[in-house]
Design an enzyme around this catalytic site. Sequence first.
Site, mmCIF file in Angstrom:
data_model
loop_
_atom_site.group_PDB
_atom_site.id
_atom_site.type_symbol
_atom_site.label_atom_id
_atom_site.label_comp_id
_atom_site.label_asym_id
_atom_site.label_seq_id
_atom_site.Cartn_x
_atom_site.Cartn_y
_atom_site.Cartn_z
ATOM 1 N N ASP A 1 116.847 33.455 115.009
ATOM 2 C CA ASP A 1 116.258 32.180 114.606
ATOM 3 C C ASP A 1 117.146 31.502 113.552
ATOM 4 O O ASP A 1 117.635 32.163 112.629
ATOM 5 C CB ASP A 1 114.880 32.505 114.005
ATOM 6 C CG ASP A 1 114.024 31.289 113.745
ATOM 7 O OD1 ASP A 1 113.649 30.621 114.716
ATOM 8 O OD2 ASP A 1 113.711 31.024 112.567
ATOM 9 N N GLU B 1 120.128 30.691 117.561
ATOM 10 C CA GLU B 1 119.725 29.282 117.509
ATOM 11 C C GLU B 1 120.504 28.613 116.380
ATOM 12 O O GLU B 1 120.396 29.020 115.227
ATOM 13 C CB GLU B 1 118.221 29.151 117.223
ATOM 14 C CG GLU B 1 117.783 27.703 117.112
ATOM 15 C CD GLU B 1 116.467 27.499 116.348
ATOM 16 O OE1 GLU B 1 115.840 26.465 116.533
ATOM 17 O OE2 GLU B 1 116.084 28.371 115.539
HETATM 18 C C1 GLC Z 1 113.102 27.886 114.584
HETATM 19 C C2 GLC Z 1 111.995 28.167 115.571
HETATM 20 C C3 GLC Z 1 110.791 27.360 115.175
HETATM 21 C C4 GLC Z 1 110.358 27.778 113.789
HETATM 22 C C5 GLC Z 1 111.512 27.644 112.809
HETATM 23 C C6 GLC Z 1 111.218 28.337 111.517
HETATM 24 O O1 GLC Z 1 113.560 26.601 114.665
HETATM 25 O O2 GLC Z 1 112.426 27.902 116.872
HETATM 26 O O3 GLC Z 1 109.731 27.511 116.079
HETATM 27 O O4 GLC Z 1 109.289 26.991 113.373
HETATM 28 O O5 GLC Z 1 112.690 28.225 113.300
HETATM 29 O O6 GLC Z 1 111.253 29.723 111.680
#
Ligand code: GLC
Length: 552
Positions: free
Chosen positions: A199, A260
Amino acid sequence: MNWWQHGVVYQIYPRSFQDSNNDGIGDLQGLISRLDYLNDGTPDSLGIDAIWLSPVYPSPMLDLGYDICDYQAIDPVFGTLADFDQLLQQAHQRDIRIILDLVANHTSDQHPWFIDSCQPGSSKADWYLWHDGNTCPNNWQACFGGSGWSWHPVRKAWYFHSFLPQQPDLNWRHPEVQQAIQAVMEFWLARGVDGFRLDVVNLFYKARDLQNNPTDWLKPARPYDRQRHIHDRDQPEMHELLKQMRSWVDQYPDRMMVGEIFIADSDDASLPASYCGNGDELHLAFNLAFLRAPFSARAFRAVIHQWIDLLGHENWPNYTLSNHDIKRHISRYAAHSDRTQAEQPPHKHSLERARLLAMLLLTLRGTPFLYYGEEIGMPEQPVSLPQRQDPVGKRYWPFHPGRDGCRRPMMWQIPNTFSSAASWLPERAIEGTSVTDQSHDPDSLLSWYRHLIWLRKRTPALYRGKLKLIGSPDEVLAYERCEQPHRLLVLLNFSSQPQPVNLHHHAVMRCLANSHASAAPAYRDGSLLLEPLQALILEINPDFPQRASVAP
Ligand code: GLC
Ligand code: CA
């Protein structure tokens, strides 16, 4: 070739997949009971190769699991560690890998590490980003609204949080933090998980000197999006850390990390690819550019072109159209009439666009990431304020719809068999949009996904062949996928007009997939008329001249 290169990954938002104990919330036993739908080894199932499971760890659920208070357990709402082991075993039996979502930029404020860190004199005093002093140290914002700094009354200091105040950011410069997360990863790797989705992995480090981010005051956007995030993310140290993390994961055979990379529209497009390094950082960095592309051949061609260029030879591409943070793509690209009527069956054009995009995703060179429900055309369904669960949707009402609309329960059947209790997000049935409705209909979107996934699986040209974008009319995206002795031509007509294409240098041998079952491709003198929104895979004669072109 690795499984994470040739496989198809399917993201599951566990709260919404299948409930097994009638509390209205999806859980691990529910998911286990649906594994055959995902892959039972035959083309009657979807045929996916891996599941990316959004977080199932214990959590106060203020960000629905992205606020973790114990990295080495399962939240009781989802089940137990024994259920998880059973999931792993049952999934592996079906050749389905499991990728866990690892949220390591921040923890929940209920995590014992943070609770400890708040105490004066704690041995974990520096595990989070604390700042002493009476005034807030800089202008860094929280992505979910307000300043990124909150005052802690017990510790009498400021702490930084990129998201909610209840999601304090870890201090990744602290060696013990690194060791703690390494131990977490090893705990799951040893249990048999096949990889991690990391994440917001580019947020881990913040600049030491805490300088203000430059702000564009005139930009009509949320305060967070008015800033250029040059000091609160994408710090150079991240690359070293990723190399280290890679070495932790690579100790176990056949595992992977997909990261991500959290960026805004205005950011440098080269950022995600840069986190793959020279094949020694992330195995995959999410390419989220399709999520922002308008529905046009030109836009999608540009994304593909740029992405391939940026990744170079060492790194492997991936593509995705929807996830749990963004409006579902069938609705993003909906025909106008669908935009206001989220309870009606999708308009023919919306469905045809979804069929075309499915072919795109499943015929490109790169790992496809699907989002649960896209295979049956589940639309975005906005959720009214009192029923909202997503902190973003609550905070920004009425300006931001929030993310609940793409997180509704999977539509298995009408009435839904997701749960026998009222589900955690309200359900609204749509005629024809369910697994039961579509399973035995050869023309359904579900049958189309199954056909494409199984075709990909048995066709090396599709899962690993060379990709060559070829010249074509502006509204048509065309490319070849080749691996001796196969040469395939993919033609995607993004326009709502018929498009003639001249296949002069190709000799078509057969059609492998046609989105418009009733419109068999008609060739005349080497030319072919594509129906509006038609998508085709043609097998062409490999012995024909190599110089390919498709002209209007
Ligand atoms: C990322 C996740 C999202 C979450 C954020 C904080 O962007 O995909 O769903 O709210 O991180 O952890
Ligand atoms: Ca349940």
